[in-house]
Design a protein around this motif. Structure first.
Motif: not given
Length: 213
Positions: A39, A117, A119, A122-123, A126, A184, A187-189, A191-192
């Motif tokens: 990442d 970028e 997403p 990034r997901l 996380k 999206f 926060r990525p956390e 979404i995870a």
């Protein structure tokens, strides 16, 4: 290596969860750190990526060859060069200095392109950071065409499975589906945690589809 893990970002039942697996500490650290470093490098150079069952490949802008992460060992391969990211990593230095050491060690160009970028990646980072060492979560590509890529998220080969496609549609083993692009802006956390709950991987994580009904 514990500094690479994140605290669970959900309500108290999930924070109290002790996990359901006892992974090899070195393998868990290698997998988590591989995703985190990939990442960082993608954000530095921009590019694209591919995930197999045991490897992560990133194709960086300006580099002729891909970088190949061996997820179970923490070995990073670039052409004929190999280096261990576990040896390079130090808690007091962090990921940014690790990235700089790897760039120097492999003789990568110093130019930056910060327009990257993605997403979905990034997901995935996380998901691995939060749930791999605790729950044994893994990700692999099961379909890859010009039109669509589909990734499988699972806790074991025989355990619960879920699927996410490159168009942002997630499906779980119960036949439900959701457009994760709607999340999206979170926060990525978060979404995870939503994706983990949507797949019914753990009773401590409620499906967001059922939470908001």
């Amino acid at each position: 290596m514990n500094a690479m893990r994140l605290m669970l970002p959900m309500d108290k039942p999930a924070k109290d969860c002790q996990g359901c697996c006892q992974p090899d500490e070195m393998k868990a650290s290698a997998q988590i750190l591989s995703f985190q470093l990939a990442d960082k490098l993608l954000r530095h150079y921009s590019g694209s990526w591919e995930i197999s069952q045991d490897e992560l490949h990133i194709f960086l802008t300006g580099l002729e060859l891909p970088l190949r992460f061996e997820l179970n060992s923490g070995i990073l391969v670039y052409g004929s060069l190999k280096t261990s990211i576990l040896i390079h990593y130090h808690v007091d230095k962090g990921l940014t200095e690790l990235k700089e050491e790897i760039i120097s060690d492999l003789g990568l160009p110093l130019t930056e392109n910060k327009e990257y970028e993605d997403p979905i990646f990034r997901l995935f980072v996380k998901l691995i950071e939060i749930f791999h060492a605790r729950c044994g979560l893994k990700i692999k590509t099961i379909e890859n065409t010009d039109e669509e890529t589909v990734w499988e998220i699972y806790l074991s080969e025989t355990g619960p499975h879920g699927w996410i496609s490159s168009d942002g549609i997630a499906k779980n083993a119960q036949g439900e589906q959701v457009d994760i692009k709607l999340w999206f802006s979170l926060r990525p956390e978060k979404i995870a945690g939503y994706v983990f709950g949507f797949n019914s991987f753990c009773k401590n994580y409620k499906s967001p589809l059922k939470m908001f009904r």
